[in-house]
Design a protein around this motif. Structure first.
Motif, mmCIF file in Angstrom:
data_model
loop_
_atom_site.group_PDB
_atom_site.id
_atom_site.type_symbol
_atom_site.label_atom_id
_atom_site.label_comp_id
_atom_site.label_asym_id
_atom_site.label_seq_id
_atom_site.Cartn_x
_atom_site.Cartn_y
_atom_site.Cartn_z
ATOM 1 N N LEU A 100 0.840 -1.197 0.000
ATOM 2 C CA LEU A 100 0.000 0.000 0.000
ATOM 3 C C LEU A 100 0.872 1.243 0.000
ATOM 4 C CD1 LEU A 100 -2.693 1.438 0.141
ATOM 5 C CD2 LEU A 100 -2.663 1.156 2.627
ATOM 6 N N GLY A 101 1.970 1.217 0.738
ATOM 7 C CA GLY A 101 2.883 2.363 0.746
ATOM 8 C C GLY A 101 3.444 2.631 -0.635
ATOM 9 N N TRP A 132 -1.195 -0.563 7.455
ATOM 10 C CA TRP A 132 -1.254 -1.361 6.224
ATOM 11 C C TRP A 132 -0.186 -0.967 5.205
ATOM 12 C CZ3 TRP A 132 -7.112 -1.869 4.494
ATOM 13 C CH2 TRP A 132 -7.817 -2.585 5.485
ATOM 14 N N HIS A 133 0.592 0.052 5.491
ATOM 15 C CA HIS A 133 1.501 0.584 4.483
ATOM 16 C C HIS A 133 2.527 -0.446 3.999
ATOM 17 C CE1 HIS A 133 -0.238 4.460 4.540
ATOM 18 N NE2 HIS A 133 0.803 5.086 4.034
ATOM 19 N N LYS A 134 2.930 -1.378 4.851
ATOM 20 C CA LYS A 134 3.911 -2.388 4.440
ATOM 21 C C LYS A 134 3.237 -3.687 3.994
ATOM 22 C CE LYS A 134 7.667 -0.625 7.329
ATOM 23 N NZ LYS A 134 8.661 -0.952 8.383
ATOM 24 N N ARG A 135 1.922 -3.680 3.963
ATOM 25 C CA ARG A 135 1.184 -4.873 3.548
ATOM 26 C C ARG A 135 1.022 -4.876 2.027
ATOM 27 N NH1 ARG A 135 -2.363 -8.099 6.534
ATOM 28 N NH2 ARG A 135 -2.256 -6.564 8.233
ATOM 29 N N GLU A 136 1.250 -6.030 1.393
ATOM 30 C CA GLU A 136 1.078 -6.137 -0.047
ATOM 31 C C GLU A 136 -0.401 -5.997 -0.403
ATOM 32 O OE1 GLU A 136 2.830 -9.745 -1.446
ATOM 33 O OE2 GLU A 136 4.845 -9.198 -0.779
ATOM 34 N N LEU A 137 -0.663 -5.302 -1.504
ATOM 35 C CA LEU A 137 -2.042 -5.044 -1.903
ATOM 36 C C LEU A 137 -2.829 -6.339 -2.077
ATOM 37 C CD1 LEU A 137 -1.613 -2.156 -4.510
ATOM 38 C CD2 LEU A 137 -2.207 -1.976 -2.099
#
Length: 401
Positions: A100-101, A132-137
């Motif tokens: 997300l980042g 969620w910024h380090k979570r894969e889309l």
């Protein structure tokens, strides 16, 4: 396209193109090609997958030898013959690793956003989706998004709608960015779709607040300005008072008025200009000064003999604390934008025609015909600007009487 036997020294000596690209195909290795552009040369492999032509870049000539390019081309062509689309594989790999980042950064860097707009996007996403910024889309599911939406809704419905719209913008941009060669997305639909499909998104409600009692409003502004005089900025109170008055008499947006410079004020021509880079729609706006606004500018000029801005050496800061005091003195909530809305309400009551009003508010010209009718000559608006300021004075005096 030219077919020839590629040789290392030939590849090295081929001149760059003046414009566009030139393509050469190797007669020794099936599917190997050389692409020459204005700045770079690169090897590529070309084949067919399911009857569709596919071309995949192997590497730049300054990083890849001809011998290695031939090996890679044979491998790529063999994979295509076997039904593997290398470009689709690359797209899937890009989508697989995008967080997300990454999507936020790509969206903000790939689009022409104002600095303030970009900051608002980042702040919204950091506040509501920071974890969620380090979570894969690909690992963000519709149910997760629905749960997050419900969590934000408990705090602020309007904030939940803003968060979902911002999230969706970044997601959809990333989805197109990671699409395959044919433009077919490999990333699944934006999970916000579940929120909208269930019709949970709160409907936007346009604020209708505007000033109805000018005598009380100006009195509250004066109270707040008096309390702000002990601030470390000695002119904070006077600036706040003039800022509020400028908003209601000019119809400017808060940021437009806060960033107004002396170079934008023409005392001789009795006009002021919002530069294109500081207006919301990217269009410059020159308006005539009413007599009251002209006097306001003269007060500010006497107060601020130094600095490029009408408020001194810098744009007006965010006078949020002083605004809170003004609200307390008035006994009801109001915002700076209420002053702009009041300007429009008064214009309508005074029968200012729509093309002129839209020009005064600097709204985008979405209607072509009306765009022809809205003259950019500020003198065409002088009477209307004066009428609105005079009406403010009349309503203020009437309340006092």
């Amino acid at each position: 396209m030219v077919q020839l036997l590629l040789k290392a020294d030939m590849v090295r000596d081929l001149p760059q193109t003046d414009a566009g690209q030139a393509f050469y195909f190797d007669t020794q290795t099936q599917g190997l090609g050389l692409r020459v552009g204005t700045r770079k040369k690169a090897y590529f492999a070309e084949g067919r997958v399911g009857g569709k032509k596919r071309r995949v870049t192997l590497g730049n000539t300054d990083q890849l030898t001809l011998a290695d390019a031939r090996k890679l081309a044979k491998k790529a062509v063999a994979e295509m013959v076997g039904g593997t689309d290398p470009n689709k594989v690359k797209a899937e790999q890009r989508a697989k690793g995008m967080t997300l980042g990454d999507a936020v950064d790509a969206f903000l860097s790939g689009r022409d956003h104002k600095a303030s707009t970009a900051a608002n996007y980042r702040n919204t996403l950091r506040r509501d989706f920071g974890d969620w910024h380090k979570r894969e889309l690909r690992h963000i599911t519709p149910q997760m998004t629905l749960d997050r939406f419900n969590k934000i809704m408990k705090r602020t419905p309007s904030g939940a709608a803003l968060a979902m719209r911002t999230f969706r913008s970044c997601w959809n941009y990333a989805r197109e960015l990671t699409a395959d060669q044919d433009g077919v997305p490999v990333l699944h639909d934006c999970p916000v779709r579940r929120v909208t499909a269930l019709k949970l998104m709160p409907k936007a409600t346009r604020r209708q607040n505007h000033i109805t009692d000018f005598q009380a409003w100006f009195a509250a502004i004066d109270v707040a300005a008096g309390q702000a005089r002990s601030h470390r900025h000695k002119n904070a109170g006077e600036n706040f008072r003039d800022f509020c008055e400028l908003l209601v008499r000019s119809g400017l947006r808060k940021s437009e008025a806060a960033n107004l410079q002396w170079a934008d004020v023409d005392f001789k021509g009795r006009t002021f200009t919002v530069a294109a880079e500081r207006s919301k729609n990217g269009q410059p706006l020159t308006l005539p000064c009413s007599l009251q606004v002209l006097e306001l500018f003269r007060r500010l000029r006497e107060r601020h003999v130094e600095g490029a801005y009408i408020w001194g050496i810098a744009p007006l800061g965010d006078p949020r604390k002083t605004l809170v005091r003004a609200r307390e003195a008035l006994g009801e909530p109001f915002s700076f934008h209420d002053a702009r809305r009041t300007f429009a309400v008064l214009a309508e009551r005074l029968n200012v025609n729509y093309p002129k009003l839209r020009r005064m508010m600097n709204h985008a010209d979405n209607d072509v015909t009306l765009g022809y009718l809205a003259s950019r000559d500020p003198e065409r608006l002088r009477n209307e600007m004066q009428m609105i300021s005079d009406e403010i004075d009349r309503l203020t005096d009437a309340a006092i009487a």
